[in-house]
Design a protein around this motif. Sequence first.
Motif, short mmCIF file in Angstrom:
data_model
loop_
_atom_site.label_atom_id
_atom_site.label_comp_id
_atom_site.label_asym_id
_atom_site.label_seq_id
_atom_site.Cartn_x
_atom_site.Cartn_y
_atom_site.Cartn_z
N VAL A 46 0.86 -1.18 0.00
CA VAL A 46 0.00 0.00 0.00
C VAL A 46 0.90 1.23 0.00
CG1 VAL A 46 -1.78 1.28 1.22
CG2 VAL A 46 -1.84 -1.21 1.22
N MET A 47 0.82 2.01 -1.07
CA MET A 47 1.65 3.21 -1.18
C MET A 47 0.97 4.38 -0.49
SD MET A 47 4.41 2.66 -2.89
CE MET A 47 4.80 0.95 -2.64
N GLU A 48 -0.35 4.45 -0.62
CA GLU A 48 -1.07 5.54 0.01
C GLU A 48 -2.47 5.05 0.38
OE1 GLU A 48 -0.90 9.24 -2.09
OE2 GLU A 48 -2.07 10.29 -0.57
N ASP A 49 -2.93 5.45 1.56
CA ASP A 49 -4.26 5.09 2.04
C ASP A 49 -4.90 6.38 2.51
OD1 ASP A 49 -6.47 4.41 3.54
OD2 ASP A 49 -5.53 2.70 4.54
N ALA A 50 -5.93 6.84 1.81
CA ALA A 50 -6.49 8.15 2.14
C ALA A 50 -7.94 8.22 1.67
CB ALA A 50 -5.67 9.25 1.47
N THR A 51 -8.63 9.29 2.04
CA THR A 51 -9.97 9.50 1.51
C THR A 51 -9.86 9.87 0.04
OG1 THR A 51 -9.97 11.85 1.98
CG2 THR A 51 -10.76 10.40 3.74
N THR A 52 -10.93 9.59 -0.71
CA THR A 52 -10.93 9.90 -2.13
C THR A 52 -10.69 11.39 -2.35
OG1 THR A 52 -12.47 8.10 -2.43
CG2 THR A 52 -12.26 9.63 -4.26
N GLU A 53 -11.30 12.19 -1.47
CA GLU A 53 -11.13 13.63 -1.60
C GLU A 53 -9.65 14.02 -1.48
OE1 GLU A 53 -13.62 15.73 1.15
OE2 GLU A 53 -12.94 17.64 0.32
N ALA A 54 -8.96 13.44 -0.49
CA ALA A 54 -7.55 13.76 -0.29
C ALA A 54 -6.71 13.29 -1.48
CB ALA A 54 -7.04 13.13 1.01
N ILE A 55 -7.07 12.10 -2.03
CA ILE A 55 -6.31 11.55 -3.15
C ILE A 55 -6.35 12.51 -4.35
CG2 ILE A 55 -6.40 9.73 -4.92
CD1 ILE A 55 -5.17 8.53 -2.53
N PHE A 56 -7.51 13.13 -4.57
CA PHE A 56 -7.62 13.97 -5.77
C PHE A 56 -7.29 15.44 -5.50
CE2 PHE A 56 -9.80 10.19 -7.14
CZ PHE A 56 -9.31 10.06 -8.43
N THR A 57 -7.41 15.89 -4.25
CA THR A 57 -7.08 17.29 -4.00
C THR A 57 -5.64 17.44 -3.54
OG1 THR A 57 -8.00 17.05 -1.79
CG2 THR A 57 -9.42 18.03 -3.46
N ASN A 58 -5.14 16.43 -2.79
CA ASN A 58 -3.82 16.60 -2.21
C ASN A 58 -3.12 15.25 -2.06
OD1 ASN A 58 -1.65 17.77 -1.00
ND2 ASN A 58 -2.59 17.81 1.05
N PRO A 59 -2.79 14.60 -3.19
CA PRO A 59 -2.14 13.29 -3.10
C PRO A 59 -0.74 13.43 -2.52
CG PRO A 59 -2.21 14.03 -5.37
CD PRO A 59 -2.96 15.05 -4.57
N THR A 60 -0.40 12.59 -1.54
CA THR A 60 0.91 12.75 -0.91
C THR A 60 1.99 11.91 -1.59
OG1 THR A 60 0.33 11.06 0.70
CG2 THR A 60 0.01 13.35 1.35
N HIS A 61 1.62 10.73 -2.12
CA HIS A 61 2.65 9.87 -2.72
C HIS A 61 2.83 10.20 -4.20
CE1 HIS A 61 4.98 6.32 -3.71
NE2 HIS A 61 5.10 6.09 -2.41
N PRO A 62 4.10 10.29 -4.66
CA PRO A 62 4.33 10.61 -6.08
C PRO A 62 3.68 9.58 -7.02
CG PRO A 62 6.38 10.01 -4.96
CD PRO A 62 5.36 10.20 -3.90
N TYR A 63 3.56 8.33 -6.56
CA TYR A 63 2.96 7.30 -7.41
C TYR A 63 1.47 7.59 -7.65
CZ TYR A 63 1.80 2.70 -9.27
OH TYR A 63 1.36 1.69 -10.06
N THR A 64 0.79 8.05 -6.61
CA THR A 64 -0.61 8.43 -6.76
C THR A 64 -0.74 9.54 -7.80
OG1 THR A 64 -0.85 7.97 -4.42
CG2 THR A 64 -2.68 9.10 -5.49
N ARG A 65 0.13 10.55 -7.68
CA ARG A 65 0.10 11.65 -8.64
C ARG A 65 0.35 11.13 -10.05
NH1 ARG A 65 2.50 14.65 -4.31
NH2 ARG A 65 4.62 14.22 -4.99
N ALA A 66 1.30 10.17 -10.19
CA ALA A 66 1.63 9.63 -11.51
C ALA A 66 0.45 8.88 -12.11
CB ALA A 66 2.85 8.72 -11.42
N LEU A 67 -0.29 8.12 -11.27
CA LEU A 67 -1.45 7.38 -11.78
C LEU A 67 -2.52 8.34 -12.26
CD1 LEU A 67 -2.12 4.37 -9.37
CD2 LEU A 67 -1.26 4.31 -11.70
#
Lengths: 287, 288
Positions: free
Chosen positions: B232-253
């Motif tokens: 698990v690279m990042e575990d967060a609310t959907t809102e956080a994933i799209f407004t403020n993703p912390t892991h670079p991999y999430t941003r890359a996806l």
Amino acid sequence: MAVPLTCPQTDPAPALFSVRGLRLSFPDSAHKPLFAPAPRIEVLKGLDLDLPKGQITGIVGESGSGKSTLGRVLVRLMRPDAGQVLLNGQDISTLNEAALRPLRRNLQMIFQDPMSSLNPRHKVWRIVAAPLARYECGSAPQIGLAERRDQALRALERVGLDPGFGERYPHELSGGQRQRVGIARAIALEPEFILADEIVSGLDVSSQAQVLSLLKSLAQEMNLTIAFISHDLSVIRHLCDNVIVLNRGEILENGSVEQVFSAPQSDITRLLLDAIPLPELDDKWFD
Amino acid sequence: MTMSSTLNIQNLTVSLRSGLPLLGQVNLTLEPGEVRALVGESGAGKSMIGKAVLGTLPPAARVSGGQIFLRGQALDRLNAAQRRHCVAQSAALIPQDPLTALNPVRRIAPQITDPLTRIHGWSTERAQARALDLLERVEIRDPARVMRSYPHELSGGMRQRILIAAAFAPSPPLIVADEPTTALDVTVQKQILKLIRELQKEVGTAVLFVTHDMGVVAKISQKVSVLFQGRVMEDATTEAIFTNPTHPYTRALIAATPSYADPSRSFSPVPAELIAQMKSEIAKEEVW
């Protein structure tokens, strides 16, 4: 290249394919009377369209809209009931297999499911080299196996697979790599036209982005004309120059992507656009 | 850990018999009525988590560490029969491929009602009524006729809707949806997502939603686990994933997902350097 956006009528590229009045129907065997021929279902209802040379044209529509059937008629895997399919001015809609033979090398295909379109018992280089054996290449008729292998490896290199991949089998590759092998096979004969039927719908987003940027750069390098069949308008927006929207065998939209996406003419196009889940938060998407 | 969680996975490790790890130290929770998306590239282990929960891991793989609590019950403390019973009582699967998931030589009706009568102990009449009701809810016209049909007589979209109806029929606390819309075109996909959302709200089911499509994630889920190579690279609310993703991999996806609304943004694959960096981090952890 300066393309006058204000004047959509000007078409600088001549057409590789010109399709006029294309009709095709299938027998409806589910409703066949016992002693009479089956009724026909019209799949393509009189299509007129052009595929400009050196451009990528997206063909989009729902399941059953006739987009794959149209693609198969272009490469003459199917024979239309009526109408003309002009390839460089020559009508290929009624040619027999022998007459089509010399044209076939110019019309290549990439398929949706690479696992079922690559021979699982052959090494990758043999899969890519297979079409080379079927056609005379350039001036030299019938090139030898060693040369075919070299050409296959060169084609693999163009799609970003190093020669080591030539010795692997399809099951040893990832989905994106398999799809690259499909592309390598299609470009090995240096064709003018490639039909790409839903080639990224089985891939994850990252492999999809890789395969699409590869296809785009190959199209420019080799001056390919591509018919790109997809149900994803986001992909078409990024990849294609033109887009044709099909619905129940009829053309709803036909124009440059700028035209169609900035001012969609039909409700169906808007429906297709609204159905795409964009990677952004939107509470009202389901309403 | 709250006892009320529908699903609680702690330090789950799944490996091949050879020792090769498929999932490493996976933690996640799923509250009642919540949709959690499991997202990542092919081979990231997203489906493997669902399979570990349902007990349908391939023969070559096994749970080698960690615990799964299904409604507070630790699954590893049960024997095989108890475990099957517990999972069948509380969980259902919506499979990816509607063309192979239905038995081709049986009519639709028993394929929906069998679990209701056999596992949940309903009467045949009650099961039949529930099946008809749910087929209507998934907008199948003439459900009585469809119940008598064989799978080959129905389209792919219809079969997928039948599988959704079958999964929701017993109102299970947990549904694992394994890429339920990947095989469908966009307009049908939207209908199906809408359906899952409505039924999930109505029935109060928690859903583990496996997908690789960040667009689908944004629309259907409240929580997201981003996976890479079984971690698990990042575990967060959907809102956080799209407004403020912390892991670079999430941003890359997210950056790899095309959007027709924003043609100026050129979508790009996950950078090779980022993948190499994450792989070396995982390799270090494994040595430890």
